[in-house]
Every structure is written in C-alpha cells, then in structure tokens.
Design an enzyme around this catalytic site. Sequence first.
Site, mmCIF file in Angstrom:
data_model
loop_
_atom_site.group_PDB
_atom_site.id
_atom_site.type_symbol
_atom_site.label_atom_id
_atom_site.label_comp_id
_atom_site.label_asym_id
_atom_site.label_seq_id
_atom_site.Cartn_x
_atom_site.Cartn_y
_atom_site.Cartn_z
ATOM 1 N N SER A 306 10.295 -2.203 -1.876
ATOM 2 C CA SER A 306 10.424 -1.322 -3.096
ATOM 3 C C SER A 306 9.331 -1.558 -3.874
ATOM 4 O O SER A 306 8.198 -1.029 -3.688
ATOM 5 C CB SER A 306 11.805 -1.806 -3.811
ATOM 6 O OG SER A 306 12.407 -0.883 -4.541
ATOM 7 N N ASP A 317 -4.289 2.146 -1.057
ATOM 8 C CA ASP A 317 -4.864 3.529 -0.930
ATOM 9 C C ASP A 317 -6.124 3.822 -1.894
ATOM 10 O O ASP A 317 -6.870 4.391 -1.476
ATOM 11 C CB ASP A 317 -3.695 4.485 -1.428
ATOM 12 C CG ASP A 317 -2.819 4.794 -0.446
ATOM 13 O OD1 ASP A 317 -2.829 4.046 0.811
ATOM 14 O OD2 ASP A 317 -1.880 5.466 -0.342
ATOM 15 N N LYS A 331 11.197 -0.094 1.994
ATOM 16 C CA LYS A 331 12.291 0.624 1.388
ATOM 17 C C LYS A 331 11.770 1.641 0.146
ATOM 18 O O LYS A 331 11.059 1.124 -0.734
ATOM 19 C CB LYS A 331 13.187 -0.425 0.263
ATOM 20 C CG LYS A 331 14.464 0.023 -0.068
ATOM 21 C CD LYS A 331 14.206 0.466 -1.590
ATOM 22 C CE LYS A 331 15.337 0.953 -2.134
ATOM 23 N NZ LYS A 331 15.401 1.681 -3.656
#
Length: 440
Positions: A306, A317, A331
């Site tokens: 999460s 990224d 999740k």
Amino acid sequence: MLHLRPFAIALSRGLTLCLALAFSHAWAQQPAASGERVALPQAPLPLEDLRTFAEVFDRIKAAYVEPVDDKTLLENAIKGMLSNLDPHSAYLDPQAFQELQESTSGEFGGLGIEVGMEDGFIRVVSPIDDTPAAKAGIEAGDLIIMIDGQPTKGLSMQEAVDKMRGKAGTKITLTLVRDGGKPFDVQLTRAVIKVQSVRSQMLESGYGYLRITQFQVNTGSEVGQALAKLRNTNGGKLEGLVLDLRNNPGGVLQSAVEVSDHFMTRGLIVYTEGRIANSELRFSANSADASEGVPLVVLINGGSASAAEIVAGALQDSKRAVVMGTDSFGKGSVQTVLPLNNDRALKLTTALYYTPNGRSIQAQGIVPDIEVRRARLTRDSNDNENFKEADLLGHLGNGNGGADKPSSQKAQNEPRLQDDDYQLSQALNLLKGLSITRAK
C-alpha cells in the site's frame, strides 16, 4: 483524538489489527456539515430484488429456530453486501470504527500483526516491530490456522481480528503453518501497541539507516526530523542512505506522499483514478529536498504494501533510488471511509492508485531493481586473520611511515545492524560502491 471529516482515504488491507485512516487535501476541503453524504451516481432501484429481500427478512423473522431482532438481521445484511466485494471493503460497527481511528495515532490494543485473507485462511502480511507478534518470531507469510484452538477456516476477517484482540495482559495461542511445514503453536500476551513509525541510526561513518514501520499521520514530519538528525550526526552530510520499507503494511496516503517528497524535487509522486467525485487525485513533489540528494537504496519485501509501495514506486520511477529486495505485496487500491449514522462507517474501495509512470501495482506489486532474497549470515571460523607480516619478529617497517597493524591489535568491532541482515548489508555495499565511483 483524530478529528474526522465526512470523507477520508485509507490505505490498508482491510479490517486488520493495524488499520490506517488518511485524509486527502481535495476531500478535506469539502464542508463537514452534519449528515452530509457522498454524491453517488443514481440508478433505478431493483424493485423485484428488494421485494425478495423483504420476503427473506420476514421468513427469517417468522420461522428461524430462535428469535432474531431486526437490528441484527439488517446489520448482517449490510455485512453480506460488502463481503462479496473485494477483501478491503467492510462495514465498520462503532467498535471497529473507533479502532480504525485509534490505529492512525500509532497506539492501539492487540498483537501487533497485519493480516490478510488468502483462500479462506488468515495469512500474516507483516508483524510490526517491537510488538508481541514480532518478539514471538511470527513472520510475514505465516498462515494462522487456529486461534485458541478454533480453526480460522470459514471465519471472516473481522471475526478473526476480533478473536485476536483483547485486553492487554491476556494470553492467546495462535497455531501457524510456515512454508508448508508442520503446524506449530505460538503463545502471545496481548499488549497496548505503541508503534514508533520512524527509526534511524548510522550504519557506518557516512551511511545512514532509516526505517519506516508503517505510515501514520505524523510519519512525514518524523522522517524530516530523522534525516536532519542523521546529517548532524555525520558532520552535516551523508554519503548514502538505506530506506527500509520491509514488512511495512502501509497506512496514511498523505504521509506516503510527504515521505516521497522528502527525496524528490520534481515530478509526479502518485495519482488515483476511480468512479466517484474527487477520487481522481494527483500528488506532485515540490522543489525542497530534505534528503539533499543523498544516494538512496530502498529495501522492500512481500510485507511491503500500500503506502509503502507508493513510496517505492515513486522513487523507482523517478530514478531517485535503487529498489532492492523482493517483490512487494501488491495492494494498489484506495479505500474511502464513509461515516454513517450512530458512529458507524463504510470502508469502501473507490479507486486504484498508479505510480508516476502509470503502473498499477494491484495484485502485482513493485518489482525491485535488484533482487536480493533474505539469507542468514554466518561467520567463517577461519575468517580471523591470526598472523600478519607485522607479527613477524624483525619485520620491515612501512616505507611511507604508516603504523604497523599486527593481528594482536585488531580492533574488536561492536555488533552492527547489517551484520545479521543480508539484504541490509547488500544495500550498504551498493551505496559504498556508488560512493567510490562518484569520487573518481
């Protein structure tokens, strides 16, 4: 006590022993008028199905072997509506709603264990540091097959959580299965769980360690303070930093954004997409950099979920960090807490979140840049250097004037955190390698 507004975003895995509540800026701007509700798309009521529901209700009332009151039947019906959605949507009775709020402050009762459902069984997602579960040696991935001798197969998540909760000081026995092996019992004593969400220390001169156990309301500011403390400890500058998100079950969305922003100076951190109004949110980094560009390695594993995955995904990224370890939990959904009457609430999955490059990690997880699996470190009995040139009688001195270094004068090092943690030692070695190549 945490002040609740009508809308809140929670990033947790469902009704677990460690639930989290968060507020997004966009939703917090909504007026907090009493009785206000989320505007949802209107659709024609299925009258025939509602008649069937009413008929079943009446039949149970009239014919069930024992009397059942209206309130119980209606609450069970609500729970039934949510039980066949995803595992993270749930109906919160007053006690569960209160526990949800308490857990966000970092103090709550229980065992200190994050759990999820898998094939009808209760699986440990991650134990929380310095809690009864962690001290008893419970590990991520363990299956809980019995609670005090009662099988968990067939229990709902809420029922299992209720059985594991209890007054501090009371004992409970969990029967676990690990890696397909034989069942074994673990006896624990319930405690009031006070979670310290951020910990930091120096691994070696120049190299810091920052661990986030879960994302609470104040985690973002605590990380900022920890970074400043580490720099001051090392004379104002760090050569490298390990950010440890292993076995971090997630928590508050806004805190995940704040932590990511401490390491990023520009670009998107995370965005969400859903069906209801205000569910499409975007969070971007500001130009301030609390980390001062320190080389960064992020550690993750199957217990990282999460909000932890949001941070790892954003830093990966943006090429801000090297992510190391094993695949995360996966999740990637957002839960909205919708308060109801009588101190009750719905926790409903309303959106998915995406990393800056548009990746949804739902049911897939974050894949590390460098896979390093957990391993046990052992010392080679022949590792000690018992004899050196400097031990030889009449040896020549160092031509550059350096001091002799005989084996008898070898310093006895204090135990270090990385000595018994293979993944951490590999992260530190990577940072050292990066530091050497940068210096050339």
